[in-house]
Each structure stands twice: as C-alpha cells, then as structure tokens.
Design a protein around this motif. Structure first.
Motif, PDB file in Angstrom:
ATOM      1  N   GLU A 156       0.820  -1.214   0.000  1.00  0.00           N
ATOM      2  CA  GLU A 156       0.000   0.000   0.000  1.00  0.00           C
ATOM      3  C   GLU A 156       0.855   1.265   0.000  1.00  0.00           C
ATOM      4  O   GLU A 156       0.427   2.331   0.436  1.00  0.00           O
ATOM      5  CB  GLU A 156      -0.937   0.016   1.228  1.00  0.00           C
ATOM      6  CG  GLU A 156      -1.949  -1.104   1.278  1.00  0.00           C
ATOM      7  CD  GLU A 156      -3.127  -0.879   0.345  1.00  0.00           C
ATOM      8  OE1 GLU A 156      -3.198   0.194  -0.257  1.00  0.00           O
ATOM      9  OE2 GLU A 156      -3.951  -1.805   0.226  1.00  0.00           O
ATOM     10  N   TYR A 207       0.422   4.431   6.288  1.00  0.00           N
ATOM     11  CA  TYR A 207      -0.122   4.830   4.991  1.00  0.00           C
ATOM     12  C   TYR A 207       0.390   6.205   4.566  1.00  0.00           C
ATOM     13  O   TYR A 207       0.608   7.081   5.406  1.00  0.00           O
ATOM     14  CB  TYR A 207      -1.648   4.914   5.043  1.00  0.00           C
ATOM     15  CG  TYR A 207      -2.382   3.617   5.216  1.00  0.00           C
ATOM     16  CD1 TYR A 207      -1.929   2.422   4.644  1.00  0.00           C
ATOM     17  CD2 TYR A 207      -3.577   3.581   5.941  1.00  0.00           C
ATOM     18  CE1 TYR A 207      -2.632   1.248   4.797  1.00  0.00           C
ATOM     19  CE2 TYR A 207      -4.288   2.403   6.096  1.00  0.00           C
ATOM     20  CZ  TYR A 207      -3.811   1.239   5.527  1.00  0.00           C
ATOM     21  OH  TYR A 207      -4.513   0.072   5.674  1.00  0.00           O
ATOM     22  N   ASN A 239      -6.201   5.542   1.719  1.00  0.00           N
ATOM     23  CA  ASN A 239      -6.927   4.564   2.539  1.00  0.00           C
ATOM     24  C   ASN A 239      -7.794   5.220   3.617  1.00  0.00           C
ATOM     25  O   ASN A 239      -8.009   4.649   4.689  1.00  0.00           O
ATOM     26  CB  ASN A 239      -5.944   3.581   3.206  1.00  0.00           C
ATOM     27  CG  ASN A 239      -5.059   2.881   2.201  1.00  0.00           C
ATOM     28  OD1 ASN A 239      -3.968   3.363   1.885  1.00  0.00           O
ATOM     29  ND2 ASN A 239      -5.520   1.764   1.670  1.00  0.00           N
ATOM     30  N   GLU A 281     -11.069   3.140   4.979  1.00  0.00           N
ATOM     31  CA  GLU A 281     -10.933   1.785   5.514  1.00  0.00           C
ATOM     32  C   GLU A 281     -12.053   1.440   6.501  1.00  0.00           C
ATOM     33  O   GLU A 281     -12.489   0.291   6.587  1.00  0.00           O
ATOM     34  CB  GLU A 281      -9.583   1.619   6.223  1.00  0.00           C
ATOM     35  CG  GLU A 281      -8.373   1.726   5.310  1.00  0.00           C
ATOM     36  CD  GLU A 281      -8.150   0.477   4.473  1.00  0.00           C
ATOM     37  OE1 GLU A 281      -9.054  -0.380   4.397  1.00  0.00           O
ATOM     38  OE2 GLU A 281      -7.063   0.353   3.890  1.00  0.00           O
ATOM     39  N   PRO A 299      -7.592   6.303   9.452  1.00  0.00           N
ATOM     40  CA  PRO A 299      -6.782   5.078   9.326  1.00  0.00           C
ATOM     41  C   PRO A 299      -5.362   5.438   8.890  1.00  0.00           C
ATOM     42  O   PRO A 299      -5.173   6.159   7.915  1.00  0.00           O
ATOM     43  CB  PRO A 299      -7.498   4.290   8.228  1.00  0.00           C
ATOM     44  CG  PRO A 299      -8.874   4.887   8.136  1.00  0.00           C
ATOM     45  CD  PRO A 299      -8.718   6.327   8.493  1.00  0.00           C
ATOM     46  N   THR A 328      -2.308  -0.717   8.670  1.00  0.00           N
ATOM     47  CA  THR A 328      -2.995  -1.975   8.948  1.00  0.00           C
ATOM     48  C   THR A 328      -2.098  -2.937   9.711  1.00  0.00           C
ATOM     49  O   THR A 328      -0.881  -2.963   9.512  1.00  0.00           O
ATOM     50  CB  THR A 328      -3.479  -2.647   7.649  1.00  0.00           C
ATOM     51  OG1 THR A 328      -4.102  -3.899   7.977  1.00  0.00           O
ATOM     52  CG2 THR A 328      -2.321  -2.919   6.694  1.00  0.00           C
ATOM     53  N   TYR A 335      -6.508  -2.368  12.418  1.00  0.00           N
ATOM     54  CA  TYR A 335      -5.880  -1.150  11.915  1.00  0.00           C
ATOM     55  C   TYR A 335      -5.394  -0.265  13.056  1.00  0.00           C
ATOM     56  O   TYR A 335      -5.840  -0.390  14.197  1.00  0.00           O
ATOM     57  CB  TYR A 335      -6.887  -0.339  11.072  1.00  0.00           C
ATOM     58  CG  TYR A 335      -7.313  -1.024   9.799  1.00  0.00           C
ATOM     59  CD1 TYR A 335      -6.689  -0.737   8.584  1.00  0.00           C
ATOM     60  CD2 TYR A 335      -8.329  -1.975   9.809  1.00  0.00           C
ATOM     61  CE1 TYR A 335      -7.076  -1.377   7.418  1.00  0.00           C
ATOM     62  CE2 TYR A 335      -8.721  -2.620   8.650  1.00  0.00           C
ATOM     63  CZ  TYR A 335      -8.087  -2.320   7.456  1.00  0.00           C
ATOM     64  OH  TYR A 335      -8.461  -2.959   6.309  1.00  0.00           O
TER      65      TYR A 335
END
Length: 451
Positions: free
Chosen positions: A75, A86, A91, A94, A150, A153, A159
C-alpha cells in the motif's frame, strides 16, 4: 524544541532498528522494509486539511514534514508498526465505505476509559437491526468511527487509527473493523507511539551503546522503564512499564532481583504481570511463585508455563492431578491439555473424567485431546458415550477424534447418529461418512443394517 529533538532521535533510531533487523524478522518489516519516502510539503498538508475541513495533529504533521511519507511496498506504506504507515490521504475509507470526509471532521466518540456497555450502546443500532440498509449501516459506522483517520494496517480486520478531533486528539487507537471494542495506545501522540515501536525493535545491548537515546519511551532501557515504574503512582502507568519490560529479549540479574522483590509486595494485575515476566526470563526463579499463584489463578500459571517454559511442563503434572475438581473453565482446561501434550506420556486417564463435565467446551476439548493419543482405541467406551452426547459440537468432535479407529462396536452408534440426523447439521454427516467409509458404508446404507 523538544519535538525537533525527538524527530532527530527517531531518524537515528530508524537506522539502528534497520541494522538490528537486517533479516526483517519483526512483524510487518518484510512489507515496509524500513523504507520511507520523501517528506511532504506544507502545501500538501494544507490541501489535505482543506479537503477534509480539519486540522491534523501536530505530531503527525511533524512526522510527515520532517521524517517521511509513504514507501515502496505494501500500500506504499512507510516504515512503521505492523505493515507500516499509509501515505498521507490514502486509505481514508478503511472504516467507512462511503463519504469518509463527512466523518473525519467530527469529534471522536470513543475514549480510553470506555466501558463494554458504552461500546455496546454505540453499536446498538447495527447489532439490534437485522434489516438495516446499506445507507443506514454506513451512517452508523460513521458515528462509531467518527474522527478516526486510518494510518496503517495490522492485517485482517485490524488497523491503527489517529484521533483527529476531540479531547484525545493525536492519540493512536487500535481498531477492529469487525467492531470489537477498540483500545487506545498508552502514548498520547503519534511521535511517542512511533518512537516506542522503534525502541521495541532495538535490543537492549545495542541501546546501552547510546543509552541517552533511549530514556524517552517505555520501550527504552530496562533501567529507564524501572525509573518510570517507581516514580509513578498510577497503576496504568506501572502496568505499561511492565509490558515494556516483558517485550525485552533478555534481562540482567539485577533487574530480575528488583522485579522479584516487587512481585512479593505487589497485588492484582501488577503482581500477575510481574510473575509473567519472571517466568519468561527465569523459570527456576519463578517456579515457587508460580506454585503459590495457583491459589490465585490456575489459568495464569498454565499459560505462563506453556508460553515460556514448555520443556518444564512435567513439573506441573501433580498440580494438574490435584486440581481436576477445580478445573471447570474451558480455557483453563485447554491450557491444561496443552501442558499434558508436552509431557509425552499417556494422559488419557487424566482426560477421560472431563468428558462428563457439564461444560460443553470442556467436553469438546477433552475428546479432541483423546483423539491425539496414539492408543486412543483403548478409550472406545468413552468415545461411544461422546457419540450419544446431547451436544452437536461434542458429537462432531468425537467423530473427528475417531479417525483411524475401526472398531465394530462403533457401528451401532454410527447408525444411531445417522437416524438422529436425517439432514446435515453442523457437519456431522460429513464426518460420519468419513468414519463409515472404512466399513464400506455411508449415512444412508448404515440405517439398513441389522446390528
């Protein structure tokens, strides 16, 4: 100014951590590989904040502006806990499939001290409404996960999230999108949380080369963690200190001496956690305390021995035998069986009485354990009782446990099951047919047999 110093520490620790984990054995490291992309610009931060009508927490912005943003693997996440952090703006959906921008700007509804009842009430409109529409479901998710961004993960449904608004702005929350109750990280901001992750990777002997770098988090040197432990009157802080020590790879004798003394005067959760640490790092030292602690919690003792000293399982055979009447919880019984299996002897006579326990879970575990024995055919009469049990779970387990046993005495009871279950329930007929196959029969033909 302190945060600028922290940013420089984190940059140094990223290099140390990467060198300490060259084989990428730390969970998730194989994905992010300790790589960080170029930092973002202030304009990029401003564009994100304008798009979502919010102000990002300062420590998170400092990370993006001065340390890095994104990476080159999973990702495009950058180096960070689990599978990494991230990239900014990615994302965001999520937790909520649609219109995340409507909910990110709202105050966060959850908090560190929330009760199970509070969480249940927050989910009530979903859990109590089987006919909820997709739109209604998303609306409720928006309320549940409002104000949470988020940021990475942990795999599956799990998360990391950053609290964007409200009293706990800047905190990190561990979120399960399957809607188990979230829990907050101990640290109050992103940088402290991130730095502790790094300290958890770096071995203590490496920390001692530059000890001044590791006096800031509860993942630092043991001496620093103990200083915090003794200076705090808050049980939550003391517990977090001990969790930090538990994650160490090794402890010196001086530290173990201190922890043992603390065990002798501690109570409750703190005493239990101290015993866990002692068991992990010095089983022989912990053993007499483990014996005493069986009066408090058989489960904890069986867990600690199984987790950290499997090769010493035989030490606990007499304890298991003398406590059979006290084992009425399926989790305690499960760990009891784990220890028995490590002892490499025929434990069948110990297990058989539990097949009559009132607790369904214990009966299931008991039959499963009997099925692991090489001489399980010696317990055929016990298995027959299980085939007549009033629990489908037990019957299912017994059928699986009888794999490899081809005793004619079983056919009468296999016929009984075939007649009791004209249609498939709980995979019972599937497993019954596996057992009947060696007799040249199935759940239909066995009914016609005169036994």
């Amino acid at each position: 100014m302190d945060k600028l110093h922290q940013i420089e520490r984190i940059k140094k620790k990223l290099i140390i951590a990467k060198n300490a984990d060259k084989d990428l054995k730390v969970f998730g490291a194989g994905s992010h590989q300790y790589i960080l992309g170029e930092p973002v610009s202030k304009d990029q931060i401003s564009e994100f904040e304008k798009e979502y009508n919010l102000i990002l927490p300062e420590c998170y912005k400092a990370f993006l502006l001065h340390i890095g943003n994104g990476g080159v693997t999973f990702e495009n996440s950058s180096a960070g806990p689990a599978y990494g952090i991230y990239p900014l703006g990615k994302n965001t959906n999520e937790f909520i499939d649609e219109n995340a921008e409507l909910y990110l700007k709202k105050d966060c509804n959850i908090h560190p001290k929330m009760s199970d009842e509070f969480w249940s009430d927050l989910n009530k409109n979903i859990d109590d409404n089987d006919d909820i529409s997709d739109e209604g479901f998303d609306l409720e998710l928006g309320k549940i996960f409002s104000g949470l961004l988020p940021i990475g993960t942990q795999g599956c449904n799990y998360y990391y999230a950053l609290v964007l608004n409200g009293r706990y702005k800047g905190s990190i929350v561990n979120v399960d999108i399957g809607r188990q109750k979230p829990y907050f990280a101990f640290e109050s901001d992103f940088l402290d949380w991130y730095e502790r992750w790094l300290d958890g990777i770096i071995p203590e002997n490496v920390m001692l080369i530059e000890p001044d770098l590791f006096r800031y988090t509860l993942g630092g040197t043991s001496n620093h963690i103990l200083e915090v432990y003794f200076s705090s009157n808050e049980n939550d802080t003391k517990i977090e200190c001990l969790n930090g020590i538990l994650k160490k790879q090794q402890l010196d004798l001086g530290t173990l001496d201190i922890l043992e003394q603390q065990y002798k005067v501690a109570v409750g959760k703190i005493q239990k956690l101290l015993l866990q640490i002692l068991t992990k790092f010095d089983y022989e030292r912990a053993k007499p305390h483990l014996v005493d602690f069986t009066k408090e919690s058989l489960l904890a003792v069986f867990q600690f021995v199984f987790w950290y000293a499997k090769d010493k399982s035989s030490d606990w055979l007499d304890t298991i035998k003398s406590n059979t009447e006290n084992i009425n919880d399926d989790e305690i019984f499960s760990f009891c069986t784990y220890l028995l299996k490590e002892m490499n002897f025929d434990y069948g006579d110990i297990i058989v009485p539990f097949t009559l326990n009132n607790n369904e879970g214990i009966r299931v575990s008991a039959y499963y354990s009997l099925g692991q024995l090489e001489n399980k055919s010696n317990h055929i009469d016990t298995f027959i009782l299980g085939l007549r049990d009033n629990s489908n779970r037990v019957i299912h387990t017994v059928l699986q446990a009888l794999d490899g046993v081809e005793d004619q005495k079983l056919l009468e009871h296999y016929k009984f099951i075939a007649e009791k279950f004209p249609k498939e329930q709980d995979y019972i007929l599937v497993n019954l047919n596996h057992r009947l196959k060696s007799f040249g029969l199935n759940n239909k033909t066995v009914k016609g047999m005169k036994i």
